[in-house]
Design an enzyme around this catalytic site. Structure first.
Site, mmCIF file in Angstrom:
data_model
loop_
_atom_site.group_PDB
_atom_site.id
_atom_site.type_symbol
_atom_site.label_atom_id
_atom_site.label_comp_id
_atom_site.label_asym_id
_atom_site.label_seq_id
_atom_site.Cartn_x
_atom_site.Cartn_y
_atom_site.Cartn_z
ATOM 1 N N ASP A 122 1.010 -1.134 0.204
ATOM 2 C CA ASP A 122 0.094 0.039 0.277
ATOM 3 C C ASP A 122 1.006 1.028 0.049
ATOM 4 O O ASP A 122 1.650 1.498 0.882
ATOM 5 C CB ASP A 122 -0.923 -0.030 1.123
ATOM 6 C CG ASP A 122 -1.781 1.287 1.283
ATOM 7 O OD1 ASP A 122 -1.455 2.435 0.776
ATOM 8 O OD2 ASP A 122 -2.919 1.112 1.686
ATOM 9 N N HIS A 123 1.226 1.979 -1.105
ATOM 10 C CA HIS A 123 2.086 2.871 -1.377
ATOM 11 C C HIS A 123 2.040 3.849 -0.065
ATOM 12 O O HIS A 123 3.104 4.732 0.117
ATOM 13 C CB HIS A 123 2.359 3.467 -2.820
ATOM 14 C CG HIS A 123 1.283 4.381 -3.120
ATOM 15 N ND1 HIS A 123 -0.054 4.226 -3.482
ATOM 16 C CD2 HIS A 123 1.470 5.684 -3.068
ATOM 17 C CE1 HIS A 123 -0.535 5.230 -3.751
ATOM 18 N NE2 HIS A 123 0.282 6.320 -3.610
ATOM 19 N N HIS B 196 -5.785 3.042 1.310
ATOM 20 C CA HIS B 196 -4.985 4.128 1.926
ATOM 21 C C HIS B 196 -5.695 4.838 3.192
ATOM 22 O O HIS B 196 -4.901 5.085 4.198
ATOM 23 C CB HIS B 196 -4.845 5.284 0.767
ATOM 24 C CG HIS B 196 -4.251 4.570 -0.503
ATOM 25 N ND1 HIS B 196 -3.239 3.367 -0.381
ATOM 26 C CD2 HIS B 196 -4.451 5.012 -1.824
ATOM 27 C CE1 HIS B 196 -3.229 3.578 -1.797
ATOM 28 N NE2 HIS B 196 -3.614 4.343 -2.746
#
Ligand code: BG6
Length: 520
Positions: free
Chosen positions: A203-204, A266
């Protein structure tokens, strides 16, 4: 000045001193001819190399179907780097050294012979660690994960036994599933041939400096954590707003929508970090245990409660910075009567001692007036005496805002007397800016994430139970929305802060959105 710098240095606590050195490693990218490799992965590896953070030696092998020579692939990557590198111009000498470690393996993901070819390339490396310490990056469609791991296993490149578990790792991209059952199915496919400890789900957002700082901010300061609870906090707003529309990603977005694209991952990750209990240690599992516990404490919504707590929206035509924006339904590859949401706002309650009955408002949307991500912790008002008695709700409540991006920083709002002979009170702001404190150095999230995956530290990746719990929070919402047509109140013109229903959601409890402010 020098003394101050020396003192800062003396007081800097380096947590990574005990961290194990990164060992020589080969990174194999499946789906290497896709956008992600050129835009994100190679630029990130190039910068890690430039900053001498990659192990020595290392190799990168791109695996993809298209016929191309190693030299041809390197040239393509170089052209993309010129475009997407966060530092410009690209350093020719560094690139040449870096690119010498990058090669290509033409192969078909469905074909066993292609994996043999890959195995032969690996076997030709003279360094034993390069042959065994392997990071497989699955930049492919999730529907292909299962067969890639199966083939890797049968070729002997991916082993599940204890000893190998730290040596061979899989990195997988989002979207991780489409809902709970597809995520469970993906997990089952991956864990047939790899242990959970070998799987690194990206999950960046977790790679962002400011998101990582949430835990440092909360748990390395004694003054804030004492206020971080229902006694002091009135409510919390988490905003991830984007100025861009869906653009050319209509095909993907029609399947995803804002709930799957942003909230499931996010926003819930940011929420978990903001609201979780202190972990028992800084070990990956302890931190992830607390995040899962928090996600599991979110009060489930019954179908009948969704409408009162969740607002969806879709943008219509509008204007941003004087530029016209088309309606979502007119974007390429979008159905003209699409009901897909480009905006979501919701109120969540967390049923634990710390947060009982404190609303957490989450919102995200495309084509909003500003791109900004922030967490605003809004504190309770002062008792209704002295100033509050006269000023009423005009006396602003205190707030801490964690600005996650851009103009990264943290600010504290409190009231102060306006200088002069009259008695006027207004909010003032104390602000910490990353740029002024540390200089304008913001590494790309992918750099940190890739480095962690290469070194085998899973703290910044999503564990199986975490991804599944997050789906179980959003699935019931999706189900209620189904294909139900959007009502007039669920549209918002591009360039505005979302549908009016989102304002009403907060107004029900006497709250109002505080929109992120542009920083000049
Ligand atoms: C991605 C979403 O995961 O995150 C995109 O698929 C979104 O739709 C992007 O634009 C936002 O990331 P960032 O880092 O720009 O906030």
């Amino acid at each position: 000045m020098e003394d101050l710098e020396q003192l800062d240095e003396l007081l800097t606590c380096r947590l990574e001193l005990g961290r194990k050195a990164v060992e020589p490693c080969t990174i194999v990218i499946f789906g290497a001819s896709g956008d992600l490799t050129a835009r994100k992965l190679i630029p990130a590896f190039y910068h890690l190399y430039r900053e001498k953070q990659l192990p020595s030696p290392f190799r990168i092998i791109g695996f993809a179907r298209r016929e191309k020579t190693v030299e041809g692939w390197r040239q393509e990557l170089r052209a993309a780097l010129d475009q997407f590198s966060r530092t410009k111009p690209v350093d020719d000498a560094v690139w040449a050294e870096f690119a010498a470690n990058v090669s290509y393996c033409q192969g078909d993901i469905t074909d066993a012979g292609s994996y043999k070819k890959l195995a032969n390339q690996l076997a030709a490396f003279d360094n034993e660690r390069l042959r065994r310490n392997l990071l497989f990056y699955l930049a492919t469609s999730p529907s292909q994960f299962g067969q890639v791991v199966e083939h890797l296993h049968h070729t002997g490149l991916l082993q599940k036994e204890d000893g190998a578990a730290r040596e061979q790792r899989l990195v997988v991209e989002k979207p991780f599933g489409h809902d709970l059952s597809t995520a469970q199915q993906l997990n089952a496919e991956l864990t047939r041939f790899a242990r959970e400890q070998q799987i690194f789900r990206i999950d960046h957002y977790l790679g962002k400096e400011t998101v990582q700082n949430i835990l440092m901010f909360r748990f390395s300061n004694s003054i804030f954590e004492q206020l971080w609870n229902r006694q002091s906090v009135d409510h919390v707003q988490i905003t991830v707003s984007e100025k861009l529309g869906v653009g050319s990603r209509g095909g993907y977005y029609e399947e995803a929508g804002a709930l799957r694209d942003m909230v499931q991952n996010h926003l819930l990750q940011v929420l978990a970090l903001v609201a979780m209990e202190p972990p028992v240690s800084l070990e990956a599992e302890s931190i992830r245990d607390e995040k899962v516990k928090l996600l599991k404490s979110i009060r489930p919504m019954q179908p009948g409660q969704i409408a009162a707590n969740v607002v969806r929206g879709q943008y219509t035509a509008g204007e941003i910075d004087g530029q016209p924006r088309p309606a979502y339904r007119h974007e390429p590859k979008v159905k003209p009567d699409s009901t897909v949401e480009t905006y979501v706002a919701m109120r969540l309650l967390i049923d634990n001692w710390r947060w009982s009955n404190i609303p957490f408002y989450l919102r995200t949307g495309k084509n909003l007036p500003l791109s900004a991500s922030e967490v605003r912790v809004q504190f309770r008002r002062t008792p209704h005496v002295l100033f509050a008695l006269q000023c009423g709700s005009r006396l602003d409540a205190n707030a801490i805002t964690l600005r996650l991006q851009p103009n990264e920083g943290i600010s504290l709002r409190f009231n102060g007397k306006v200088p002069g002979n009259s008695v006027e009170i207004r909010p003032v702001r104390m602000h910490f800016s990353y740029d002024s404190e540390f200089g304008a150095y913001t590494p790309e999230a992918y750099e940190r994430l890739l480095l962690e995956a290469v070194s085998g530290d899973a703290t910044l990746f999503i564990r199986r139970d975490e991804v599944e719990t997050a789906w179980s929070i959003v699935d019931p919402i999706r189900e209620v929305w189904g294909d139900r047509p959007l009502s007039g109140k669920e549209f918002y013109p591009a360039g505005t802060w979302g549908p009016v229903a989102a304002d009403e959601l907060l107004a029900q409890r006497g709250h109002a959105w505080r929109h992120p402010q542009p920083v000049t």
